[in-house]
Design a protein around this motif. Structure first.
Motif, PDB file in Angstrom:
ATOM      1  N   ASN A   1       8.786 -35.415 -22.048  1.00 34.53           N
ATOM      2  CA  ASN A   1       9.877 -36.100 -21.574  1.00 34.53           C
ATOM      3  C   ASN A   1      11.205 -35.620 -21.637  1.00 34.53           C
ATOM      4  OD1 ASN A   1      11.731 -38.475 -21.263  1.00 34.53           O
ATOM      5  ND2 ASN A   1      10.010 -39.721 -21.212  1.00 34.53           N
ATOM      6  N   GLU A   2      12.274 -35.718 -20.737  1.00 31.97           N
ATOM      7  CA  GLU A   2      13.334 -35.238 -21.177  1.00 31.97           C
ATOM      8  C   GLU A   2      14.347 -35.859 -22.317  1.00 31.97           C
ATOM      9  OE1 GLU A   2      16.551 -37.343 -18.129  1.00 31.97           O
ATOM     10  OE2 GLU A   2      14.892 -36.063 -17.019  1.00 31.97           O
ATOM     11  N   ARG A   3      13.884 -36.919 -22.700  1.00 33.41           N
ATOM     12  CA  ARG A   3      14.416 -37.565 -23.843  1.00 33.41           C
ATOM     13  C   ARG A   3      13.402 -37.513 -25.234  1.00 33.41           C
ATOM     14  NH1 ARG A   3      18.766 -40.590 -23.076  1.00 33.41           N
ATOM     15  NH2 ARG A   3      18.490 -42.047 -24.611  1.00 33.41           N
ATOM     16  N   ILE A   4      14.103 -37.633 -26.340  1.00 35.59           N
ATOM     17  CA  ILE A   4      13.318 -37.671 -27.548  1.00 35.59           C
ATOM     18  C   ILE A   4      12.729 -39.076 -27.678  1.00 35.59           C
ATOM     19  CG2 ILE A   4      13.423 -37.667 -29.979  1.00 35.59           C
ATOM     20  CD1 ILE A   4      15.677 -35.310 -29.598  1.00 35.59           C
ATOM     21  N   LEU A   5      13.695 -39.880 -27.440  1.00 34.38           N
ATOM     22  CA  LEU A   5      13.138 -41.455 -27.623  1.00 34.38           C
ATOM     23  C   LEU A   5      12.829 -42.021 -26.378  1.00 34.38           C
ATOM     24  CD1 LEU A   5      12.848 -43.521 -29.796  1.00 34.38           C
ATOM     25  CD2 LEU A   5      15.203 -44.446 -29.126  1.00 34.38           C
ATOM     26  N   CYS A   6      11.310 -41.617 -26.119  1.00 35.15           N
ATOM     27  CA  CYS A   6      10.773 -42.350 -24.906  1.00 35.15           C
ATOM     28  C   CYS A   6       9.895 -43.456 -25.284  1.00 35.15           C
ATOM     29  CB  CYS A   6      10.418 -41.203 -24.079  1.00 35.15           C
ATOM     30  SG  CYS A   6       8.887 -40.339 -24.868  1.00 35.15           S
ATOM     31  N   ARG A   7       9.273 -44.019 -24.323  1.00 32.90           N
ATOM     32  CA  ARG A   7       8.137 -45.065 -24.788  1.00 32.90           C
ATOM     33  C   ARG A   7       7.027 -44.540 -25.708  1.00 32.90           C
ATOM     34  NH1 ARG A   7       5.258 -49.687 -21.156  1.00 32.90           N
ATOM     35  NH2 ARG A   7       7.326 -50.538 -21.440  1.00 32.90           N
ATOM     36  N   ARG A   8       6.324 -43.326 -25.287  1.00 33.97           N
ATOM     37  CA  ARG A   8       5.456 -42.906 -26.028  1.00 33.97           C
ATOM     38  C   ARG A   8       5.562 -42.402 -27.513  1.00 33.97           C
ATOM     39  NH1 ARG A   8       1.215 -37.862 -24.419  1.00 33.97           N
ATOM     40  NH2 ARG A   8       0.333 -37.476 -26.581  1.00 33.97           N
ATOM     41  N   ASN A   9       6.891 -41.876 -27.560  1.00 35.02           N
ATOM     42  CA  ASN A   9       7.209 -41.494 -28.855  1.00 35.02           C
ATOM     43  C   ASN A   9       7.632 -42.883 -30.033  1.00 35.02           C
ATOM     44  OD1 ASN A   9       6.768 -38.851 -28.241  1.00 35.02           O
ATOM     45  ND2 ASN A   9       8.867 -38.340 -27.653  1.00 35.02           N
ATOM     46  N   VAL A  10       7.842 -43.800 -29.297  1.00 39.37           N
ATOM     47  CA  VAL A  10       8.265 -45.012 -30.060  1.00 39.37           C
ATOM     48  C   VAL A  10       6.924 -45.344 -30.453  1.00 39.37           C
ATOM     49  CG1 VAL A  10       9.011 -47.454 -30.060  1.00 39.37           C
ATOM     50  CG2 VAL A  10      10.441 -45.760 -29.008  1.00 39.37           C
ATOM     51  N   ILE A  11       5.965 -45.602 -29.491  1.00 37.30           N
ATOM     52  CA  ILE A  11       4.545 -45.943 -29.877  1.00 37.30           C
ATOM     53  C   ILE A  11       3.868 -45.084 -31.058  1.00 37.30           C
ATOM     54  CG2 ILE A  11       2.219 -46.410 -29.010  1.00 37.30           C
ATOM     55  CD1 ILE A  11       3.738 -47.407 -26.508  1.00 37.30           C
ATOM     56  N   ALA A  12       4.078 -43.852 -30.839  1.00 38.60           N
ATOM     57  CA  ALA A  12       3.739 -42.382 -31.742  1.00 38.60           C
ATOM     58  C   ALA A  12       4.143 -42.989 -33.002  1.00 38.60           C
ATOM     59  CB  ALA A  12       4.082 -41.468 -31.161  1.00 38.60           C
ATOM     60  N   VAL A  13       5.391 -43.468 -33.401  1.00 37.72           N
ATOM     61  CA  VAL A  13       5.880 -43.521 -34.730  1.00 37.72           C
ATOM     62  C   VAL A  13       4.834 -44.705 -35.703  1.00 37.72           C
ATOM     63  CG1 VAL A  13       7.907 -44.473 -35.988  1.00 37.72           C
ATOM     64  CG2 VAL A  13       8.091 -42.801 -34.193  1.00 37.72           C
ATOM     65  N   PHE A  14       4.712 -45.611 -34.579  1.00 32.09           N
ATOM     66  CA  PHE A  14       3.564 -46.661 -35.269  1.00 32.09           C
ATOM     67  C   PHE A  14       2.503 -46.212 -35.468  1.00 32.09           C
ATOM     68  CE2 PHE A  14       7.190 -48.871 -33.527  1.00 32.09           C
ATOM     69  CZ  PHE A  14       7.680 -49.519 -34.384  1.00 32.09           C
ATOM     70  N   ALA A  15       1.887 -45.491 -34.544  1.00 32.27           N
ATOM     71  CA  ALA A  15       0.329 -44.875 -34.422  1.00 32.27           C
ATOM     72  C   ALA A  15       0.400 -43.936 -35.842  1.00 32.27           C
ATOM     73  CB  ALA A  15       0.133 -44.201 -33.276  1.00 32.27           C
ATOM     74  N   ALA A  16       1.452 -42.964 -35.737  1.00 31.84           N
ATOM     75  CA  ALA A  16       1.369 -42.050 -36.921  1.00 31.84           C
ATOM     76  C   ALA A  16       1.627 -42.988 -38.272  1.00 31.84           C
ATOM     77  CB  ALA A  16       2.535 -40.833 -36.805  1.00 31.84           C
ATOM     78  N   GLY A  17       2.374 -43.725 -38.223  1.00 35.73           N
ATOM     79  CA  GLY A  17       2.602 -44.548 -39.585  1.00 35.73           C
ATOM     80  C   GLY A  17       1.452 -45.323 -40.132  1.00 35.73           C
ATOM     81  N   LEU A  18       0.600 -45.592 -39.261  1.00 38.67           N
ATOM     82  CA  LEU A  18      -1.020 -46.015 -39.724  1.00 38.67           C
ATOM     83  C   LEU A  18      -1.878 -45.298 -39.739  1.00 38.67           C
ATOM     84  CD1 LEU A  18      -0.855 -49.262 -37.500  1.00 38.67           C
ATOM     85  CD2 LEU A  18      -0.398 -49.180 -39.717  1.00 38.67           C
ATOM     86  N   PHE A  19      -1.802 -44.095 -38.817  1.00 39.74           N
ATOM     87  CA  PHE A  19      -2.910 -43.076 -39.101  1.00 39.74           C
ATOM     88  C   PHE A  19      -2.790 -42.335 -40.301  1.00 39.74           C
ATOM     89  CE2 PHE A  19      -3.934 -38.520 -38.592  1.00 39.74           C
ATOM     90  CZ  PHE A  19      -5.450 -38.575 -38.493  1.00 39.74           C
ATOM     91  N   SER A  20      -1.531 -41.927 -40.724  1.00 41.60           N
ATOM     92  CA  SER A  20      -1.479 -40.960 -41.674  1.00 41.60           C
ATOM     93  C   SER A  20      -1.706 -41.594 -43.267  1.00 41.60           C
ATOM     94  CB  SER A  20       0.074 -40.537 -42.002  1.00 41.60           C
ATOM     95  OG  SER A  20       0.437 -40.037 -42.816  1.00 41.60           O
ATOM     96  N   PRO A  21      -1.494 -42.966 -43.542  1.00 42.05           N
ATOM     97  CA  PRO A  21      -1.862 -43.896 -44.703  1.00 42.05           C
ATOM     98  C   PRO A  21      -3.408 -43.783 -44.803  1.00 42.05           C
ATOM     99  CG  PRO A  21      -0.107 -45.001 -43.756  1.00 42.05           C
ATOM    100  CD  PRO A  21      -0.459 -43.575 -42.810  1.00 42.05           C
ATOM    101  N   ALA A  22      -3.887 -44.206 -43.644  1.00 40.22           N
ATOM    102  CA  ALA A  22      -5.594 -44.303 -43.577  1.00 40.22           C
ATOM    103  C   ALA A  22      -6.100 -43.079 -43.925  1.00 40.22           C
ATOM    104  CB  ALA A  22      -5.940 -45.025 -42.114  1.00 40.22           C
ATOM    105  N   ALA A  23      -5.687 -42.024 -43.126  1.00 44.97           N
ATOM    106  CA  ALA A  23      -6.333 -40.636 -43.229  1.00 44.97           C
ATOM    107  C   ALA A  23      -6.302 -40.077 -44.827  1.00 44.97           C
ATOM    108  CB  ALA A  23      -5.765 -39.699 -42.413  1.00 44.97           C
ATOM    109  N   TYR A  24      -4.926 -40.336 -45.491  1.00 46.57           N
ATOM    110  CA  TYR A  24      -4.707 -39.769 -46.763  1.00 46.57           C
ATOM    111  C   TYR A  24      -5.624 -40.744 -47.773  1.00 46.57           C
ATOM    112  CZ  TYR A  24      -1.361 -36.242 -46.180  1.00 46.57           C
ATOM    113  OH  TYR A  24      -0.729 -35.090 -45.787  1.00 46.57           O
ATOM    114  N   ALA A  25      -5.506 -41.877 -47.541  1.00 45.29           N
ATOM    115  CA  ALA A  25      -6.183 -42.697 -48.277  1.00 45.29           C
ATOM    116  C   ALA A  25      -7.833 -42.531 -48.376  1.00 45.29           C
ATOM    117  CB  ALA A  25      -6.174 -44.404 -47.902  1.00 45.29           C
ATOM    118  N   LEU A  26      -8.392 -42.336 -47.316  1.00 44.97           N
ATOM    119  CA  LEU A  26      -9.843 -41.787 -47.065  1.00 44.97           C
ATOM    120  C   LEU A  26      -9.931 -40.231 -47.721  1.00 44.97           C
ATOM    121  CD1 LEU A  26     -10.784 -42.575 -43.359  1.00 44.97           C
ATOM    122  CD2 LEU A  26     -11.626 -43.721 -45.522  1.00 44.97           C
TER     123      LEU A  26
END
Length: 169
Positions: free
Chosen positions: A95-120
């Motif tokens: 995307n030509e912008r940093i803050l696009c829909r996918r990247n906003v969703i990605a913040v939340f996805a990464a924010g849940l994936f990372s803790p779960a992966a590190y906890a495992l």
């Protein structure tokens, strides 16, 4: 021209890796009672994933975070290498912008994936499921901070057209 572009990507990736290492290991490095620490290095991983092509962003994330762990908590190096590469995949640099829909969703996805992966990974390292919750909660706090900072600075970086400036210099 192709050589010049590869050199630019290598340079930007190396700069991101260095910034990720220093930010993760030393700047605003806040220990948490459950073990580990909170840092804002993931903010730079998210930003790199939005500014660099996937292979370059993945390399910067893995090298930067891996070196930070090597300096502070070596037992986490191997899990970090995989986890940070996967986090990069949630974001897009197309995307030509940093803050696009996918990247906003990605913040939340990464924010849940990372803790779960590190906890495992913590469960695998300790050999017990009892380490899941403390590891998850500690990493979740870090993810919230990194995500909030990314969401706060991305509009400013879009306003100054950082993305187009990096790719036209």
């Amino acid at each position: 021209m192709l050589y010049r572009n590869k050199l630019r990507m290598l340079t930007l990736s190396a700069l991101f890796a260095a910034a990720i290492t220093v930010t993760t290991a030393y700047l605003l490095h806040i220990p948490i009672p459950t073990g580990g620490y909170v840092h804002l290095g993931d903010t730079l991983i998210y930003l790199g994933a939005c500014l660099l092509p996937v292979p370059w962003a993945a390399a910067a994330a893995a090298v930067g975070a891996g070196l930070a762990d090597l300096l502070t908590a070596p037992v986490w190096v191997l899990p970090t290498l995989g986890i940070k590469v996967v986090i990069v995949l949630f974001f897009t640099g197309r995307n030509e912008r940093i803050l696009c829909r996918r990247n906003v969703i990605a913040v939340f996805a990464a924010g849940l994936f990372s803790p779960a992966a590190y906890a495992l990974a913590g469960c695998a390292l300790t050999g017990t499921l009892a380490s899941f919750a403390p590891q998850f909660l500690g990493t979740l706090v870090q993810g919230i901070g990194s995500g909030a900072l990314f969401l706060a600075i991305a509009p400013a970086l879009d306003t100054v057209k950082l993305k187009s400036r990096l790719h036209t210099v």
